[in-house]
Design a protein around this motif. Structure first.
Motif, short mmCIF file in Angstrom:
data_model
loop_
_atom_site.label_atom_id
_atom_site.label_comp_id
_atom_site.label_asym_id
_atom_site.label_seq_id
_atom_site.Cartn_x
_atom_site.Cartn_y
_atom_site.Cartn_z
N GLY A 246 33.73 2.41 -32.15
CA GLY A 246 34.96 2.77 -32.84
C GLY A 246 36.41 2.26 -32.52
O GLY A 246 35.76 1.79 -30.89
N ALA A 247 37.29 2.75 -32.52
CA ALA A 247 39.08 1.71 -31.57
C ALA A 247 40.27 2.63 -33.24
O ALA A 247 40.45 3.45 -34.11
N TYR A 248 41.03 3.11 -31.83
CA TYR A 248 42.68 4.17 -32.50
C TYR A 248 43.81 3.53 -31.89
O TYR A 248 43.10 2.90 -30.76
N VAL B 170 45.01 -0.83 -28.96
CA VAL B 170 44.15 0.16 -29.57
C VAL B 170 43.42 0.81 -28.55
O VAL B 170 43.32 0.35 -26.74
N LEU B 171 42.57 1.54 -28.32
CA LEU B 171 42.56 2.62 -27.40
C LEU B 171 40.75 2.40 -27.27
O LEU B 171 40.12 2.71 -28.64
N ASP B 172 39.53 1.88 -26.76
CA ASP B 172 38.56 2.03 -27.02
C ASP B 172 37.81 2.47 -26.59
O ASP B 172 37.65 2.83 -25.05
N PRO B 173 37.27 3.91 -26.95
CA PRO B 173 36.74 5.28 -26.58
C PRO B 173 34.75 4.84 -26.35
O PRO B 173 34.23 5.38 -25.50
N ASP B 174 34.23 3.04 -25.83
CA ASP B 174 33.56 2.97 -25.04
C ASP B 174 33.12 3.84 -23.38
O ASP B 174 33.57 2.45 -23.53
N PRO B 175 31.89 4.21 -23.50
CA PRO B 175 31.99 4.50 -22.35
C PRO B 175 31.84 2.94 -21.19
O PRO B 175 32.21 3.42 -20.03
N ALA B 176 30.97 2.93 -21.83
CA ALA B 176 30.84 1.63 -21.31
C ALA B 176 32.09 -0.17 -20.79
O ALA B 176 31.80 -1.18 -19.95
N PHE C 126 43.82 11.04 -32.27
CA PHE C 126 44.11 9.08 -32.61
C PHE C 126 43.93 8.84 -33.75
O PHE C 126 43.71 9.52 -34.92
N ARG C 127 44.15 7.97 -34.12
CA ARG C 127 43.91 7.74 -35.57
C ARG C 127 42.74 6.09 -35.54
O ARG C 127 43.63 4.78 -35.04
N PRO C 128 41.74 6.61 -35.81
CA PRO C 128 40.84 5.42 -36.33
C PRO C 128 40.92 3.82 -36.92
O PRO C 128 41.67 4.25 -38.48
#
Length: 136
Positions: free
Chosen positions: A18-20, A56-62, A89-91
């Motif tokens: 996802g993206a926030y 944008v915040l990318d929550p992907d740990p990788a 956050f706002r997805p």
């Protein structure tokens, strides 16, 4: 086969977790800023439309970096969706996402880089059932 300059990609491939959205701002044309132009906002070279930067915040740990920028064209800024209850956050989802690869020569060692562009941004809607005939 002609390879397009901008390569279309699926949202799920770029943002599998996802993206926030963190914010939206006008993308500045730094040459115009230095020249003191009254409207220094960057314009698209092909269409002349205003360029907006969505942080944008990318929550992907990788992910190599947690914050990314996606550019969207339009005469007005894309609307940031309302906050969802209980979430900091706002997805969002990006439609018409594309990647533009380039060589970044701003550091001492040139490196492969890319920029992201989308046609539009929209809020993540409520979960949809894949089989509406089955009771939850």
């Amino acid at each position: 086969m002609a390879v397009p300059r901008r390569i279309p990609v699926r949202f799920e491939d770029v943002f599998p977790h996802g993206a926030y959205v963190l914010g939206v701002e006008a993308a500045n044309d730094f040459d115009k800023v230095r020249a003191g132009v009254a409207d220094p906002q960057q314009r698209d070279k092909e269409t002349g439309a205003r360029v907006w930067t969505v942080r944008v915040l990318d929550p992907d740990p990788a992910a190599r970096q947690a914050e990314m920028k996606v550019k969207i064209l339009g005469e007005t800024a894309p609307l940031v969706p309302d906050a969802m209850p209980g979430m900091p956050f706002r997805p969002v989802l990006f439609d018409g996402l594309s990647v533009l690869p380039y060589v970044d020569t701003n550091s001492s060692k040139p490196r492969q880089a890319f920029s992201l562009r989308a046609v539009s941004m929209r809020p993540v809607g409520p979960a949809r059932r894949t089989n509406p005939g089955v009771a939850a």
